[in-house]
Every structure is written in structure tokens, then in C-alpha cells.
Design a protein around this motif. Structure first.
Motif, PDB file in Angstrom:
ATOM      1  N   ASN A   1      -5.627  20.074   6.213  1.00 35.11           N
ATOM      2  CA  ASN A   1      -4.709  21.065   6.779  1.00 35.11           C
ATOM      3  C   ASN A   1      -3.620  21.473   5.800  1.00 35.11           C
ATOM      4  O   ASN A   1      -3.092  22.581   5.873  1.00 35.11           O
ATOM      5  N   GLY A   2      -3.257  20.544   4.902  1.00 31.87           N
ATOM      6  CA  GLY A   2      -2.216  20.843   3.930  1.00 31.87           C
ATOM      7  C   GLY A   2      -0.804  20.659   4.460  1.00 31.87           C
ATOM      8  O   GLY A   2       0.167  20.746   3.713  1.00 31.87           O
ATOM      9  N   TYR A   3      -0.683  20.444   5.772  1.00 28.23           N
ATOM     10  CA  TYR A   3       0.643  20.276   6.362  1.00 28.23           C
ATOM     11  C   TYR A   3       0.507  19.481   7.654  1.00 28.23           C
ATOM     12  O   TYR A   3      -0.498  19.582   8.360  1.00 28.23           O
ATOM     13  N   GLY A   4       1.528  18.705   7.963  1.00 26.89           N
ATOM     14  CA  GLY A   4       1.533  17.971   9.223  1.00 26.89           C
ATOM     15  C   GLY A   4       0.709  16.703   9.174  1.00 26.89           C
ATOM     16  O   GLY A   4       0.348  16.211   8.101  1.00 26.89           O
ATOM     17  N   ILE A   5       0.397  16.170  10.343  1.00 31.99           N
ATOM     18  CA  ILE A   5      -0.311  14.896  10.464  1.00 31.99           C
ATOM     19  C   ILE A   5      -1.664  15.119  11.121  1.00 31.99           C
ATOM     20  O   ILE A   5      -1.749  15.678  12.213  1.00 31.99           O
ATOM     21  N   ASP A   6      -2.717  14.699  10.440  1.00 33.59           N
ATOM     22  CA  ASP A   6      -4.077  14.788  10.968  1.00 33.59           C
ATOM     23  C   ASP A   6      -4.392  13.455  11.652  1.00 33.59           C
ATOM     24  O   ASP A   6      -4.461  12.419  10.989  1.00 33.59           O
TER      25      ASP A   6
ATOM     26  N   LEU B   1       0.854  -1.180   0.000  1.00 35.66           N
ATOM     27  CA  LEU B   1       0.000   0.000   0.000  1.00 35.66           C
ATOM     28  C   LEU B   1       0.889   1.229   0.000  1.00 35.66           C
ATOM     29  O   LEU B   1       1.698   1.419   0.906  1.00 35.66           O
ATOM     30  N   LYS B   2       0.745   2.070  -1.019  1.00 31.62           N
ATOM     31  CA  LYS B   2       1.527   3.313  -1.093  1.00 31.62           C
ATOM     32  C   LYS B   2       0.618   4.463  -0.686  1.00 31.62           C
ATOM     33  O   LYS B   2      -0.382   4.749  -1.348  1.00 31.62           O
ATOM     34  N   VAL B   3       0.967   5.114   0.414  1.00 29.77           N
ATOM     35  CA  VAL B   3       0.181   6.232   0.937  1.00 29.77           C
ATOM     36  C   VAL B   3       0.990   7.511   0.772  1.00 29.77           C
ATOM     37  O   VAL B   3       2.121   7.603   1.263  1.00 29.77           O
ATOM     38  N   SER B   4       0.436   8.498   0.091  1.00 31.33           N
ATOM     39  CA  SER B   4       1.157   9.749  -0.087  1.00 31.33           C
ATOM     40  C   SER B   4       1.223  10.506   1.233  1.00 31.33           C
ATOM     41  O   SER B   4       0.312  10.428   2.068  1.00 31.33           O
ATOM     42  N   GLY B   5       2.296  11.229   1.423  1.00 32.77           N
ATOM     43  CA  GLY B   5       2.422  12.025   2.633  1.00 32.77           C
ATOM     44  C   GLY B   5       1.327  13.075   2.734  1.00 32.77           C
ATOM     45  O   GLY B   5       0.788  13.328   3.813  1.00 32.77           O
ATOM     46  N   GLU B   6       0.982  13.675   1.581  1.00 32.94           N
ATOM     47  CA  GLU B   6      -0.035  14.721   1.569  1.00 32.94           C
ATOM     48  C   GLU B   6      -1.372  14.230   2.114  1.00 32.94           C
ATOM     49  O   GLU B   6      -2.111  14.984   2.742  1.00 32.94           O
TER      50      GLU B   6
ATOM     51  N   GLY C   1       6.471  11.559   2.379  1.00 27.91           N
ATOM     52  CA  GLY C   1       6.776  12.552   3.407  1.00 27.91           C
ATOM     53  C   GLY C   1       6.398  13.969   3.029  1.00 27.91           C
ATOM     54  O   GLY C   1       6.796  14.928   3.685  1.00 27.91           O
ATOM     55  N   GLY C   2       5.596  14.102   1.949  1.00 29.04           N
ATOM     56  CA  GLY C   2       5.294  15.425   1.415  1.00 29.04           C
ATOM     57  C   GLY C   2       4.505  16.334   2.331  1.00 29.04           C
ATOM     58  O   GLY C   2       4.461  17.548   2.117  1.00 29.04           O
ATOM     59  N   ASN C   3       3.866  15.768   3.341  1.00 25.89           N
ATOM     60  CA  ASN C   3       3.131  16.600   4.301  1.00 25.89           C
ATOM     61  C   ASN C   3       4.071  17.320   5.265  1.00 25.89           C
ATOM     62  O   ASN C   3       3.653  18.237   5.974  1.00 25.89           O
TER      63      ASN C   3
ATOM     64  N   ASN D   1      -5.301  10.984  -2.262  1.00 23.55           N
ATOM     65  CA  ASN D   1      -6.080  11.832  -1.370  1.00 23.55           C
ATOM     66  C   ASN D   1      -7.145  12.633  -2.105  1.00 23.55           C
ATOM     67  O   ASN D   1      -8.262  12.799  -1.626  1.00 23.55           O
ATOM     68  N   LYS D   2      -6.813  13.115  -3.303  1.00 23.47           N
ATOM     69  CA  LYS D   2      -7.701  14.065  -3.985  1.00 23.47           C
ATOM     70  C   LYS D   2      -8.412  13.493  -5.206  1.00 23.47           C
ATOM     71  O   LYS D   2      -9.424  14.028  -5.638  1.00 23.47           O
ATOM     72  N   VAL D   3      -7.888  12.432  -5.779  1.00 17.62           N
ATOM     73  CA  VAL D   3      -8.499  11.860  -6.980  1.00 17.62           C
ATOM     74  C   VAL D   3      -8.838  10.395  -6.756  1.00 17.62           C
ATOM     75  O   VAL D   3      -8.274   9.738  -5.878  1.00 17.62           O
TER      76      VAL D   3
END
Length: 242
Positions: free
Chosen positions: A22-27, A11-16, A54-56, A163-165
Motif C-alpha cells: 500500500n505504501g502507507y498505513g498498516i496492512d 528485531l528492528k522492523v521498518s515502518g515501511e 514509523g515511516g509508514n 521489506n524490499k531487499v
């Protein structure tokens, strides 16, 4: 009860995706949602390995644009993936899912070093394995890590959680209303049309090792389980279109 169509997945999960809105950090709520979906799959007796971006927290390319040496910026990005991996491990273990983090850069106090045979043994015992710190080398993305680790542990598929698509489109669906969503693509389609599913190195590695990709939205609860059970959601990328 439906049976899973895959025995071992990456499973590949993007950092974003971990930052939510929030656009940044960890929710924390997003991390918990992902952990819950992974638990559903583990309960199906599917072996799950995870690669987190790690893009977040930090993106190497963005750091380079600010004048930081590219290799240094990439190493900083690898450390960001370790932070995300530890957060996801904590969320999973709070749900009583045994989890191990393995890093490509040695940091013995917080995680195991990546050892292929040990990773496979963890998977066989029903533990989730999270691969952190990328490949351990600059100039390679976490997409490449996902492709490389999938080949090494002989995973049957890579699930690209977005996350978005909810799949692969002919253009950015947020900018182009005429963008067409694909149900099935070949690796060569992705490369020739520059569709941005993965970078070219990662796509070529998947093509060479015949590892299919499924691109789907992680924001809808239960989607990981749906993919594992064989439901046709998102976009599948493979060697040839039937």
C-alpha cells in the motif's frame, strides 16, 4: 530439533514494511505475518525485543522538507512508532504471545515507560518487549534506538528486517543491475562506503559495543527463525570479517 544461536535479540522492523504494497498505513496481513514469525522465535525460548519505525505513517525528515520544525517533525515520527507498536502488540497477543510496549515518552494510559531493568525482567519471563517512541529525543533515528536498546539490554544481535531487499548491496539493486550483494561486512565497510544499512550514529554505536547486525528480508515467511537458528541468509555486519 535445531537450537537457536542467540538467546536475546533485538528485531528492528521498518515502518515501511508494515504498509505492505500500500505504501502507507498498516496492512493487517503484514502485521499478522510478522507476529507469526516472532511467535516462532519465542517458542524457541529466545528473548525478543522489537523496535518499530514509523515511516509508514510519518517521517520526520519529510516533515522538515515541508517546512515543519525538525524537532517537532521528529516528535511526530515518534508518535507514529507508538501506533505501529500498539498494532504489533495487538497482533502478537491475538496469537497468545505476551507482549509489553515501553515508550520513551510517557503515555501511561497506553504503555509502560521505558525502564531498563523492567524490560529485562519482561524478557526473562518470556514476554516480547516493543520499544516505542524512539529514544525520546529528536534528531535520532529508530535505528539508533535499536542500537541503544540492544546495548542496554545486552542483546547478542540486531536483526534488521527489510521489506524490499534481502541483504546489503553495493548499490540500489532496483536501479543498478550490477549491484553486488554482500554476505559479510565490517562496521567500517558500512561507514566508509556509505552503504546505508544504518545511519552513521547507529553503526558507530554497534561498533563500539560489538553488536553484530543481520540484514535480511522479512517478507519471506520464517526468515526470522532461520536467522535465529544460524542459517546464512542476508548480510551480517560485524567487527571483522573472518
Amino acid at each position: 530439533m535445531q537450537s537457536p544461536v542467540y538467546k536475546r535479540i533485538v528485531l528492528k522492523v521498518s515502518g515501511e514494511s508494515l504498509s505492505g504494497n500500500n505504501g502507507y498505513g498498516i496492512d493487517a496481513a503484514v502485521i499478522a505475518s510478522i507476529a507469526e514469525q516472532v511467535k516462532e522465535v519465542v517458542e524457541l525460548k529466545v528473548e525478543v525485543a522489537i523496535v518499530v519505525g514509523g515511516g509508514n505513517i510519518w517521517r520526520g525528515i519529510a516533515g522538515t522538507a515541508k517546512g515543519i520544525d525538525r524537532a517537532t517533525a521528529d516528535y511526530m515520527g515518534m508518535l507514529a512508532t507508538v501506533m505501529n507498536s500498539l498494532a504489533l502488540q495487538d497482533a502478537l497477543e491475538q496469537m497468545e504471545v505476551p507482549t509489553r510496549v515501553q515508550t520513551s515518552i510517557a503515555m501511561q494510559q497506553i504503555a509502560e515507560p521505558y525502564i531498563r531493568r523492567r524490560a529485562i525482567r519482561h524478557l526473562e519471563k518470556g514476554r516480547v518487549v516493543i520499544f516505542a517512541a524512539g529514544t525520546g529525543n529528536p534528531f535520532f533515528s529508530t535505528d539508533t534506538t535499536a542500537a541503544l536498546r540492544a546495548a542496554e539490554i545486552e542483546a547478542e544481535v540486531i536483526l534488521m528486517a527489510k521489506n524490499k531487499v534481502d541483504g546489503v548491496y553495493s548499490a540500489d539493486p532496483f536501479k543498478d543491475e550490477t549491484a553486488e550483494k554482500f554476505d559479510t561486512l565490517t562496521y567500517l565497510d558500512v561507514l566508509n562506503r556509505n552503504l546505508g544499512v544504518m545511519d552513521s550514529t547507529s553503526t558507530s554505536l554497534c561498533m563500539d559495543n560489538n553488536i553484530p547486525l543481520v540484514v535480511f528480508a522479512i517478507t519471506k515467511q520464517g526468515n526470522i527463525k532461520r536467522v535465529v537458528l544460524g542459517e546464512k541468509i542476508g548480510t551480517i555486519v560485524k567487527g571483522s570479517v573472518d
